[in-house]
Design an enzyme around this catalytic site. Structure first.
Site, mmCIF file in Angstrom:
data_model
loop_
_atom_site.group_PDB
_atom_site.id
_atom_site.type_symbol
_atom_site.label_atom_id
_atom_site.label_comp_id
_atom_site.label_asym_id
_atom_site.label_seq_id
_atom_site.Cartn_x
_atom_site.Cartn_y
_atom_site.Cartn_z
ATOM 1 N N ARG A 225 0.681 -1.265 -0.059
ATOM 2 C CA ARG A 225 0.070 0.025 -0.010
ATOM 3 C C ARG A 225 1.183 1.104 0.015
ATOM 4 O O ARG A 225 1.994 1.265 0.818
ATOM 5 C CB ARG A 225 -0.930 -0.101 1.299
ATOM 6 C CG ARG A 225 -2.194 -1.084 1.037
ATOM 7 C CD ARG A 225 -3.109 -0.172 0.041
ATOM 8 N NE ARG A 225 -4.256 -1.192 -0.101
ATOM 9 C CZ ARG A 225 -4.556 -2.030 -1.052
ATOM 10 N NH1 ARG A 225 -3.658 -2.094 -1.889
ATOM 11 N NH2 ARG A 225 -5.824 -2.580 -1.244
ATOM 12 N N HIS A 273 -1.586 0.704 -10.131
ATOM 13 C CA HIS A 273 -2.510 -0.074 -9.476
ATOM 14 C C HIS A 273 -2.965 -1.406 -10.176
ATOM 15 O O HIS A 273 -4.103 -1.603 -10.113
ATOM 16 C CB HIS A 273 -3.438 0.393 -8.298
ATOM 17 C CG HIS A 273 -3.786 -0.145 -7.207
ATOM 18 N ND1 HIS A 273 -4.114 0.493 -6.048
ATOM 19 C CD2 HIS A 273 -3.725 -1.521 -6.920
ATOM 20 C CE1 HIS A 273 -4.226 -0.557 -5.193
ATOM 21 N NE2 HIS A 273 -4.105 -1.627 -5.731
#
Ligand code: GLV
Length: 311
Positions: A225, A273
């Site tokens: 993350r 992502h």
């Protein structure tokens, strides 16, 4: 758990997942885009299925929340969880996908893709010997389902793979696993640092100067993350050649803001992502297995999230 009858599905893939479920279960399924979810829908739902909570999310009568991604920080980070609400997450081929993502960039570097592309433009015939993955020492932050799958792929090619977790507990496919507090002594000989950590209160900003300053021209890959990384520390590590190249797939704010310095750094590769995108069929399969597990009173659901740990 008392009966799950009304299931609210929202956010990305809501329609595809909803349609796939319609013919497979006899439950009331409500599929809506996020901006159409009002208090009324939330109030009547027993289960909530999505990548993240809607802005107006509240638990009301919801007894089960199922995350369509692997990471659950969208649900837990900075949020008070209601006691007794079950949180499960999607576990599927994310580990394999992330392994392929990491392998692609590691191999590209070891095989000198950038140099050969540049040399070709200059019609320059210059041999550079590729290095093999087997010669590499790779440290993976996080030894969960994703970290261990990455370790499995890399160890197949003979890399020395060191896993780092809070407990340091032994996990398959790692040559060794160590505690986060012992990481410094291994960093100076690491060729690649791969981050697979979830975002929790204890991992926020954890990859900082105290890690980077011990590295010697290592590659860094972030598939965990964005907020586990201190970006300023990374930029400094690139200047000091503690890091030679950084491959970043996750960011604190996504899409990455236009004004971010990261975009224009020639030693940073940015991907939007995509290292482990949820596949509809796999998401549906995982959801159905979880539902079956819940309805048959399974107490050890393997994708149950520990609210205390945050993953
Ligand atoms: C993607 O980042 C996920 O959490 O699945």
């Amino acid at each position: 758990m008392s009966d799950i009858n009304k299931i609210l599905i929202t956010g990305r893939l809501y329609r595809e997942i909803g349609e796939a479920l319609e013919s497979k279960i006899s439950k009331e399924i409500l599929c809506l885009p996020e901006d159409k979810v009002t208090e009324k829908e939330l109030r009547c739902a027993d289960a909530y299925v999505a990548f993240k909570p809607t802005d107006n999310f509240a638990f009301y009568n919801i007894k089960w929340v199922h995350a369509l991604g692997a990471g659950v920080d969208g649900f837990l980070f900075g949020r008070q969880w209601k006691k007794d609400v079950l949180l499960t997450r999607t576990i599927c081929s994310f580990g394999k996908k992330i392994s392929e993502y990491c392998l692609s960039y590691i191999l590209s570097d070891l095989q000198h893709h950038r140099e050969f592309k540049k040399n070709q433009q200059e019609k320059l015939w210059k041999q550079l010997t590729p290095a093999s993955i087997g010669s590499q020492t790779i440290l993976i932050l996080g030894t969960g389902v994703i970290g261990s799958e990455v370790a499995k792929s890399l160890s197949y090619f003979g890399a020395e793979v060191i896993g780092v977790s809070l407990s340091g507990k032994t996990v398959n496919y790692f040559n060794r696993t160590i505690k986060f507090s012992d990481v410094q002594e291994y960093l100076s000989r690491v060729d690649w640092l791969i981050n697979t950590l979830p975002l929790t209160e204890s991992t926020q900003g954890i990859i900082d100067d105290n890690i980077f300053k011990y590295l010697n021209s290592a590659g860094f890959i972030n598939v965990g993350r964005g907020s586990t990384l201190n970006e300023k520390a990374l930029l400094k590590a690139l200047v000091n050649n503690n890091i030679k190249i950084a491959i970043l797939d996750v960011f604190p704010a996504e899409p990455l803001p236009l004004e971010s310095e990261l975009w224009s750094n020639s030693n940073i590769i940015i991907t939007p992502h995509i290292s482990a995108i949820t596949d509809v069929d796999e998401a549906v399969e995982c959801f159905l297995n979880t539902l079956t597990g819940i309805e048959s009173g399974e107490t050890n659901l393997k994708n149950k999230v520990s609210i205390k740990k945050g993953y």
